[in-house]
Scaffold this motif. Sequence first.
Motif, PDB file in Angstrom:
ATOM      1  N   ARG A  55      -0.447  11.435  -9.808  1.00  0.00           N
ATOM      2  CA  ARG A  55      -1.366  12.554  -9.623  1.00  0.00           C
ATOM      3  C   ARG A  55      -0.717  13.881  -9.982  1.00  0.00           C
ATOM      4  O   ARG A  55      -1.344  14.738 -10.597  1.00  0.00           O
ATOM      5  CB  ARG A  55      -1.876  12.586  -8.184  1.00  0.00           C
ATOM      6  N   ALA A  71       2.238   1.671  -3.531  1.00  0.00           N
ATOM      7  CA  ALA A  71       1.181   2.154  -4.418  1.00  0.00           C
ATOM      8  C   ALA A  71       0.873   3.620  -4.157  1.00  0.00           C
ATOM      9  O   ALA A  71       0.613   4.384  -5.092  1.00  0.00           O
ATOM     10  CB  ALA A  71      -0.080   1.310  -4.245  1.00  0.00           C
ATOM     11  N   PHE A  72       0.920   4.035  -2.900  1.00  0.00           N
ATOM     12  CA  PHE A  72       0.675   5.439  -2.564  1.00  0.00           C
ATOM     13  C   PHE A  72       1.749   6.345  -3.169  1.00  0.00           C
ATOM     14  O   PHE A  72       1.446   7.404  -3.717  1.00  0.00           O
ATOM     15  CB  PHE A  72       0.619   5.619  -1.048  1.00  0.00           C
ATOM     16  N   TYR A 118      -5.766   4.848  -7.210  1.00  0.00           N
ATOM     17  CA  TYR A 118      -5.027   4.163  -6.153  1.00  0.00           C
ATOM     18  C   TYR A 118      -5.364   2.671  -6.111  1.00  0.00           C
ATOM     19  O   TYR A 118      -4.467   1.835  -5.961  1.00  0.00           O
ATOM     20  CB  TYR A 118      -5.328   4.808  -4.797  1.00  0.00           C
ATOM     21  N   CYS A 157       1.175   6.622  -6.821  1.00  0.00           N
ATOM     22  CA  CYS A 157       0.013   7.482  -7.090  1.00  0.00           C
ATOM     23  C   CYS A 157       0.344   8.959  -6.893  1.00  0.00           C
ATOM     24  O   CYS A 157      -0.203   9.807  -7.605  1.00  0.00           O
ATOM     25  CB  CYS A 157      -1.159   7.079  -6.206  1.00  0.00           C
ATOM     26  N   ASP A 165      -9.123   9.789  -8.029  1.00  0.00           N
ATOM     27  CA  ASP A 165      -7.887   9.491  -7.317  1.00  0.00           C
ATOM     28  C   ASP A 165      -7.989   8.187  -6.536  1.00  0.00           C
ATOM     29  O   ASP A 165      -7.032   7.408  -6.480  1.00  0.00           O
ATOM     30  CB  ASP A 165      -7.518  10.637  -6.382  1.00  0.00           C
ATOM     31  N   LEU A 166      -9.135   7.929  -5.930  1.00  0.00           N
ATOM     32  CA  LEU A 166      -9.345   6.663  -5.225  1.00  0.00           C
ATOM     33  C   LEU A 166      -9.295   5.490  -6.197  1.00  0.00           C
ATOM     34  O   LEU A 166      -8.656   4.464  -5.914  1.00  0.00           O
ATOM     35  CB  LEU A 166     -10.675   6.679  -4.471  1.00  0.00           C
ATOM     36  N   MET A 183       0.829  -1.205   0.000  1.00  0.00           N
ATOM     37  CA  MET A 183       0.000   0.000   0.000  1.00  0.00           C
ATOM     38  C   MET A 183       0.863   1.255   0.000  1.00  0.00           C
ATOM     39  O   MET A 183       0.535   2.238  -0.666  1.00  0.00           O
ATOM     40  CB  MET A 183      -0.937  -0.008   1.213  1.00  0.00           C
ATOM     41  N   LEU A 234      -2.670  -0.183  -6.738  1.00  0.00           N
ATOM     42  CA  LEU A 234      -2.459  -1.178  -5.691  1.00  0.00           C
ATOM     43  C   LEU A 234      -2.640  -2.593  -6.245  1.00  0.00           C
ATOM     44  O   LEU A 234      -1.858  -3.492  -5.942  1.00  0.00           O
ATOM     45  CB  LEU A 234      -3.403  -0.949  -4.518  1.00  0.00           C
TER      46      LEU A 234
END
Length: 69
Positions: A30, A22-23, A53, A26, A49-50, A19, A57
């Motif tokens: 972004r 992946a963050f 992500y 992102c 954006d969600l 996670m 992920l």
Amino acid sequence: MSSDLDLYGVFIPSLAAWMLVAFLICLVARRSLAWAGFYRLVWHRPLFDLALYVVVLGLVVSVAIPLTS
């Protein structure tokens, strides 16, 4: 084989590490999308954006599972 990562004696769930990766991916994506002006075409930016992500992920997990086993 355990699914936890050993970081100097501290066991971290592998999903938490994935996670975090992946963050970070992102964040870069972004900023690139905002710089390119892509968000003008997006109806609901937080929802996009969600979704971005979740997709990233899923890609990180699908790439990391064969590498760790």
